[in-house]
Design an enzyme around this catalytic site. Structure first.
Site, PDB file in Angstrom:
ATOM      1  N   LEU A  63     -30.146  22.814  35.124  1.00 52.89           N
ATOM      2  CA  LEU A  63     -29.100  22.071  35.563  1.00 52.89           C
ATOM      3  C   LEU A  63     -29.050  20.646  35.161  1.00 52.89           C
ATOM      4  CD1 LEU A  63     -28.826  23.329  39.095  1.00 52.89           C
ATOM      5  CD2 LEU A  63     -27.100  23.813  37.489  1.00 52.89           C
ATOM      6  N   ASP A  64     -28.120  19.995  34.701  1.00 51.26           N
ATOM      7  CA  ASP A  64     -28.289  18.945  34.204  1.00 51.26           C
ATOM      8  C   ASP A  64     -28.272  17.705  35.304  1.00 51.26           C
ATOM      9  OD1 ASP A  64     -25.622  17.820  35.549  1.00 51.26           O
ATOM     10  OD2 ASP A  64     -24.423  18.538  33.905  1.00 51.26           O
ATOM     11  N   ARG A  65     -28.712  16.454  35.096  1.00 52.44           N
ATOM     12  CA  ARG A  65     -29.141  15.530  36.016  1.00 52.44           C
ATOM     13  C   ARG A  65     -28.085  15.107  37.239  1.00 52.44           C
ATOM     14  NH1 ARG A  65     -30.215   9.042  35.038  1.00 52.44           N
ATOM     15  NH2 ARG A  65     -31.499   8.631  36.908  1.00 52.44           N
TER      16      ARG A  65
END
Length: 245
Positions: free
Chosen positions: A97-99
């Site tokens: 999951l991206d930041r």
């Protein structure tokens, strides 16, 4: 073999081997690609015999602002901050999951299980709740399902399904289901039709739902839950479920 036994990542294993820390059947082996009998080889690291680690399968409710990596070159906090104080040994995230994204993130020391879940051919669908900066109509929702051109030149960007959950005066929440795992797929799909993402939360992976797991909390999956995600991959030695609220 060290990675498949759940002891470390492939990269870390290669460093140990090249450094001369690993012996196979009493002989130092410095080639990470050295053929080894998985069923019968005796392996020692720094003189200590090693066996396969007990399989661990975790679900984490990832908070926004954390990077999904073990180490960040920019010094940003990573998802491993949520696992501080645990005694599981080496664990790797299953997918990413991206930041700026939140929600359900899996960890395991079982590479075969992780690969089955991440595979676009065998992996389960992933479900996301996405807050967007406009009110979509039915035509726009169907367009997100039929696909839009990828600005980077790849295959068209699309979702398996997109439904409207609720709408306010200026923004709305969508339920988006993906059956593939391309990099930042939802953000890129929505950007292609001039929609901005305000929040993005993964709420389910296949039959496993995020549920009431608190932000930043983790729990171990039950053997049944792990098997339901990747039926042919789960070791029978999966640990009993527990967690940290």
């Amino acid at each position: 073999m060290l990675s498949k036994r759940g002891l470390c990542s492939r990269r870390e294993a290669a460093l140990w081997i090249v450094a001369g820390r690993v012996r196979v059947d009493g002989r130092m082996v410095c080639d990470p690609e050295h053929p080894t009998d998985a069923a019968h080889a005796s392996i020692r690291i720094d003189g200590v015999a090693v066996a396969a680690a007990s399989r661990v399968y975790l679900a984490l409710n990832k908070p926004r602002g954390l990077v999904t990596t073990a180490r960040d070159e920019q010094g940003r906090d990573t998802v491993y901050r949520c696992l501080d104080g645990t005694q599981f040994g080496w664990l790797a995230p299953v997918g990413r999951l991206d930041r700026a994204s939140e929600g359900l993130l899996l960890f395991s020391n079982d590479p075969a299980w992780a690969a089955a879940i991440a595979s676009p051919d065998t992996g389960p669908d992933k479900t996301y709740h996405v807050q967007i900066d406009r009110i979509p109509d039915a035509t726009l929702l169907r367009r997100l399902e039929t696909g839009v051109p990828d600005p980077d030149g790849g295959a068209p960007l699309r979702a398996k399904s997109v439904t409207l959950l609720r709408a306010g005066e200026k923004n709305a929440w969508l339920a988006v289901v993906l059956d593939e795992g391309r990099n930042r797929q939802i953000r890129r799909l929505l950007a292609a039709v001039d929609i901005g993402v305000l929040r993005l939360i993964r709420v389910a992976i296949g039959p496993l739902v995020l549920g009431e797991l608190a932000k930043g909390a983790w729990r171990e999956l039950t053997a049944d839950e792990a098997t339901a995600l990747a039926p042919l991959s789960v070791s029978p030695s999966a640990r009993p479920a527990r967690g940290r609220p």
